[in-house]
Write an enzyme that holds these catalytic residues in place. Sequence first.
Site, PDB file in Angstrom:
ATOM      1  N   ASN A  31      83.814   7.852  20.679  1.00  0.00           N
ATOM      2  CA  ASN A  31      83.617   7.227  21.986  1.00  0.00           C
ATOM      3  C   ASN A  31      84.600   7.852  22.971  1.00  0.00           C
ATOM      4  O   ASN A  31      85.755   8.127  22.633  1.00  0.00           O
ATOM      5  CB  ASN A  31      83.705   5.703  21.937  1.00  0.00           C
ATOM      6  CG  ASN A  31      84.964   5.154  21.307  1.00  0.00           C
ATOM      7  OD1 ASN A  31      85.574   5.781  20.446  1.00  0.00           O
ATOM      8  ND2 ASN A  31      85.371   3.982  21.732  1.00  0.00           N
TER       9      ASN A  31
ATOM     10  N   GLU B 268      78.161   7.455  18.766  1.00  0.00           N
ATOM     11  CA  GLU B 268      76.860   7.793  18.174  1.00  0.00           C
ATOM     12  C   GLU B 268      76.094   8.745  19.089  1.00  0.00           C
ATOM     13  O   GLU B 268      75.499   9.726  18.645  1.00  0.00           O
ATOM     14  CB  GLU B 268      76.017   6.534  17.948  1.00  0.00           C
ATOM     15  CG  GLU B 268      76.655   5.514  17.030  1.00  0.00           C
ATOM     16  CD  GLU B 268      77.439   4.446  17.791  1.00  0.00           C
ATOM     17  OE1 GLU B 268      78.257   4.796  18.677  1.00  0.00           O
ATOM     18  OE2 GLU B 268      77.239   3.258  17.486  1.00  0.00           O
TER      19      GLU B 268
ATOM     20  N   CYS C 108      79.303   6.337  24.003  1.00  0.00           N
ATOM     21  CA  CYS C 108      79.546   5.918  22.617  1.00  0.00           C
ATOM     22  C   CYS C 108      79.590   7.111  21.667  1.00  0.00           C
ATOM     23  O   CYS C 108      78.968   8.150  21.914  1.00  0.00           O
ATOM     24  CB  CYS C 108      78.439   4.997  22.144  1.00  0.00           C
ATOM     25  SG  CYS C 108      78.246   3.503  23.112  1.00  0.00           S
TER      26      CYS C 108
ATOM     27  N   CYS D  83      72.562   3.064  22.091  1.00  0.00           N
ATOM     28  CA  CYS D  83      72.570   4.041  20.998  1.00  0.00           C
ATOM     29  C   CYS D  83      71.343   3.863  20.106  1.00  0.00           C
ATOM     30  O   CYS D  83      70.767   4.842  19.632  1.00  0.00           O
ATOM     31  CB  CYS D  83      73.848   3.920  20.184  1.00  0.00           C
ATOM     32  SG  CYS D  83      75.285   4.531  21.085  1.00  0.00           S
TER      33      CYS D  83
HETATM   34 ZN   LIG Z   1      76.479   2.748  21.735  1.00  0.00          ZN
END
Ligand SMILES: [Zn+2]
Length: 137
Positions: A46, A59, A57, A91
């Site tokens: 992140n 991901e 984020c 995400c």
């Molecule tokens: Zn996220």
Amino acid sequence: MLTNEQREKLIARAIDAYHRAYAPYSDYSVGAAVLTKSGEVYDGVNVENAVYPLTLCAERVAIFKAVSEGEREFSALAVVTRNGGTPCGSCRQVMAEFARDMLVLVADLEGKVVGEYTVEDLLPDAFGNADLDEALP
Ligand SMILES: [Zn+2]
């Protein structure tokens, strides 16, 4: 289907990435690693910003790194936080764009898997490109 060794390696990469997170505002670091069907692994953290909404984020950083390298097909994604938090809604939508059947492993910092899902589990009936096709005249 991932082997135990592949699962452990993916989680280890996410833990490694976790320590590079840039989270000075929330103090909630996240590390992620995504395994492509071609066998490559891309990790992400992140990345927060003083303008809070600009934060991205872990991901999505991992997936966008992979996509920018030409990858489009994914087998699994591991996400690591100190308490085993699950991926946010944004995400989940990005995951659904590429791989609704992708395995998502949610783990803590010790590498203990606290949740195991498919993207379809995390975001059933996601909006996708098929919905756009139907909307075209
Ligand atoms: Zn996220």
